[in-house]
Design a protein around this motif. Structure first.
Motif, PDB file in Angstrom:
ATOM      1  N   PRO A  78       0.808  -1.228   0.000  1.00 35.30           N
ATOM      2  CA  PRO A  78       0.000   0.000   0.000  1.00 35.30           C
ATOM      3  C   PRO A  78       0.839   1.275   0.000  1.00 35.30           C
ATOM      4  O   PRO A  78       0.395   2.312  -0.492  1.00 35.30           O
ATOM      5  N   TRP A  79       2.047   1.227   0.590  1.00 38.19           N
ATOM      6  CA  TRP A  79       2.947   2.385   0.582  1.00 38.19           C
ATOM      7  C   TRP A  79       3.327   2.790  -0.832  1.00 38.19           C
ATOM      8  O   TRP A  79       3.396   3.973  -1.148  1.00 38.19           O
ATOM      9  N   VAL A  80       3.637   1.792  -1.647  1.00 39.26           N
ATOM     10  CA  VAL A  80       4.257   2.063  -2.948  1.00 39.26           C
ATOM     11  C   VAL A  80       3.324   1.838  -4.126  1.00 39.26           C
ATOM     12  O   VAL A  80       3.698   2.121  -5.271  1.00 39.26           O
ATOM     13  N   LYS A  81       2.135   1.346  -3.873  1.00 41.67           N
ATOM     14  CA  LYS A  81       1.228   0.915  -4.935  1.00 41.67           C
ATOM     15  C   LYS A  81       1.033   1.971  -6.015  1.00 41.67           C
ATOM     16  O   LYS A  81       1.169   1.691  -7.220  1.00 41.67           O
ATOM     17  N   ASP A  82       0.713   3.190  -5.632  1.00 40.67           N
ATOM     18  CA  ASP A  82       0.397   4.223  -6.622  1.00 40.67           C
ATOM     19  C   ASP A  82       1.587   4.518  -7.530  1.00 40.67           C
ATOM     20  O   ASP A  82       1.457   4.556  -8.756  1.00 40.67           O
ATOM     21  N   VAL A  95      18.105   2.778 -12.288  1.00 43.96           N
ATOM     22  CA  VAL A  95      17.018   2.603 -13.246  1.00 43.96           C
ATOM     23  C   VAL A  95      15.768   3.295 -12.707  1.00 43.96           C
ATOM     24  O   VAL A  95      15.159   2.854 -11.727  1.00 43.96           O
ATOM     25  N   ARG A  96      15.391   4.354 -13.343  1.00 41.89           N
ATOM     26  CA  ARG A  96      14.407   5.289 -12.815  1.00 41.89           C
ATOM     27  C   ARG A  96      12.984   4.733 -12.718  1.00 41.89           C
ATOM     28  O   ARG A  96      12.190   5.196 -11.885  1.00 41.89           O
ATOM     29  N   ASP A  97      12.646   3.734 -13.526  1.00 45.85           N
ATOM     30  CA  ASP A  97      11.296   3.170 -13.476  1.00 45.85           C
ATOM     31  C   ASP A  97      11.310   1.708 -13.035  1.00 45.85           C
ATOM     32  O   ASP A  97      10.355   0.967 -13.274  1.00 45.85           O
ATOM     33  N   ALA A  98      12.396   1.305 -12.360  1.00 48.41           N
ATOM     34  CA  ALA A  98      12.479  -0.031 -11.773  1.00 48.41           C
ATOM     35  C   ALA A  98      12.606   0.107 -10.261  1.00 48.41           C
ATOM     36  O   ALA A  98      13.296  -0.652  -9.590  1.00 48.41           O
ATOM     37  N   THR A  99      11.941   1.107  -9.739  1.00 46.93           N
ATOM     38  CA  THR A  99      11.892   1.381  -8.313  1.00 46.93           C
ATOM     39  C   THR A  99      10.589   2.128  -8.029  1.00 46.93           C
ATOM     40  O   THR A  99       9.823   2.435  -8.943  1.00 46.93           O
ATOM     41  N   ALA A 100      10.324   2.396  -6.775  1.00 46.88           N
ATOM     42  CA  ALA A 100       9.123   3.153  -6.393  1.00 46.88           C
ATOM     43  C   ALA A 100       9.367   3.764  -5.017  1.00 46.88           C
ATOM     44  O   ALA A 100      10.329   3.421  -4.322  1.00 46.88           O
ATOM     45  N   ALA A 101       8.474   4.673  -4.641  1.00 51.91           N
ATOM     46  CA  ALA A 101       8.571   5.337  -3.343  1.00 51.91           C
ATOM     47  C   ALA A 101       7.169   5.536  -2.790  1.00 51.91           C
ATOM     48  O   ALA A 101       6.172   5.243  -3.463  1.00 51.91           O
ATOM     49  N   ARG A 102       7.096   6.062  -1.577  1.00 51.65           N
ATOM     50  CA  ARG A 102       5.789   6.217  -0.923  1.00 51.65           C
ATOM     51  C   ARG A 102       4.970   7.335  -1.516  1.00 51.65           C
ATOM     52  O   ARG A 102       3.748   7.373  -1.336  1.00 51.65           O
ATOM     53  N   SER A 103       5.599   8.260  -2.212  1.00 49.76           N
ATOM     54  CA  SER A 103       4.871   9.396  -2.767  1.00 49.76           C
ATOM     55  C   SER A 103       5.555   9.871  -4.041  1.00 49.76           C
ATOM     56  O   SER A 103       6.753   9.621  -4.238  1.00 49.76           O
ATOM     57  N   PRO A 104       4.831  10.572  -4.907  1.00 52.83           N
ATOM     58  CA  PRO A 104       5.458  11.141  -6.098  1.00 52.83           C
ATOM     59  C   PRO A 104       6.584  12.106  -5.737  1.00 52.83           C
ATOM     60  O   PRO A 104       7.584  12.190  -6.454  1.00 52.83           O
ATOM     61  N   GLU A 105       6.415  12.822  -4.614  1.00 51.19           N
ATOM     62  CA  GLU A 105       7.444  13.777  -4.203  1.00 51.19           C
ATOM     63  C   GLU A 105       8.739  13.063  -3.823  1.00 51.19           C
ATOM     64  O   GLU A 105       9.835  13.489  -4.201  1.00 51.19           O
ATOM     65  N   ALA A 106       8.620  11.963  -3.080  1.00 51.18           N
ATOM     66  CA  ALA A 106       9.813  11.200  -2.698  1.00 51.18           C
ATOM     67  C   ALA A 106      10.468  10.571  -3.921  1.00 51.18           C
ATOM     68  O   ALA A 106      11.699  10.537  -4.027  1.00 51.18           O
TER      69      ALA A 106
END
Length: 210
Positions: free
Chosen positions: A30-34, A167-178
């Motif tokens: 749920p943290w990274v889903k979006d 790799v910029r699209d092979a990771t994720a974060a809790r928010s778009p800002e992060a």
């Protein structure tokens, strides 16, 4: 120009590929889903891992410490972030959430370094030793989170003298800002290449046979 990735000196670092992060039923999904869905994280990870395996690039799993009931209790200065992870038993040892996601389980020939306790996969682990033992000079960094374990591992890798690809699209974060801070602001201060999955896969395939 995108660098070449000679399989003899290149490794793909897979950071924290646990169910708790990557599976829809994971505690941290749920943290990274979006952000993960926005960048197509899972399909991108599958593409990069498959391309690396096909090319003969060394796969290295960089796992976080798996939590136990007494994790960090004897630490003098655990961070609030670490204490919260222990309280919630993120990546719990012996439980499903602390197992590697089915799509990314280690295979014969893969390397698995010892578990890291904080963010970076290098301090207090054998990651540097494993890479140097296998003649690795270039590391392609993928996994989670963009602004914590992935960034810390990649940054220390640069400090230790490795050529680093983030790799910029092979990771994720809790928010778009992060995510933006990790990719657009922080990564340029240490990464030699900041590429998309498509760029990396094309570069791997164009770097010659294994």
């Amino acid at each position: 120009m995108t660098t070449a990735y000679d399989p003899k000196i290149t490794a793909l670092l897979c950071v924290d590929f646990y169910n708790d992060f990557l599976h829809e039923n994971g505690k941290l999904w749920p943290w990274v889903k979006d952000v993960a869905e926005q960048v197509n994280l899972l399909d991108n990870l599958r593409s990069i891992v498959a391309a690396a395996r096909e090319a003969g690039i060394q796969i290295v799993h960089v796992p976080h410490h798996r939590m136990e009931p007494d994790t960090y209790k004897d630490w003098k200065y655990p961070s609030p972030y670490q204490l919260q992870a222990a309280k919630n038993q993120i990546f719990a040892r012996g439980q499903w959430g602390g197992e590697f996601h089915d799509d990314f389980k280690p295979q014969p020939g893969d390397l698995i370094c010892t578990e890291h306790w904080a963010s970076s996969g290098f301090p207090n682990t054998d990651l540097d030793q494993l890479l140097r033992r296998h003649g690795i000079e270039k590391i392609i960094c993928v996994g989670l989170l963009a602004n914590t374990c992935l960034e810390a591992t990649a940054r220390v890798g640069m400090e230790l003298g490795y050529h680093v690809t983030y790799v910029r699209d092979a990771t994720a974060a809790r928010s778009p800002e992060a995510m933006r801070a990790a990719v657009e602001i922080d990564a340029p201060t240490y990464a030699h290449e900041i590429l998309t999955t498509a760029d990396v896969v094309a570069a791997i395939k164009g770097s010659g046979p294994a």
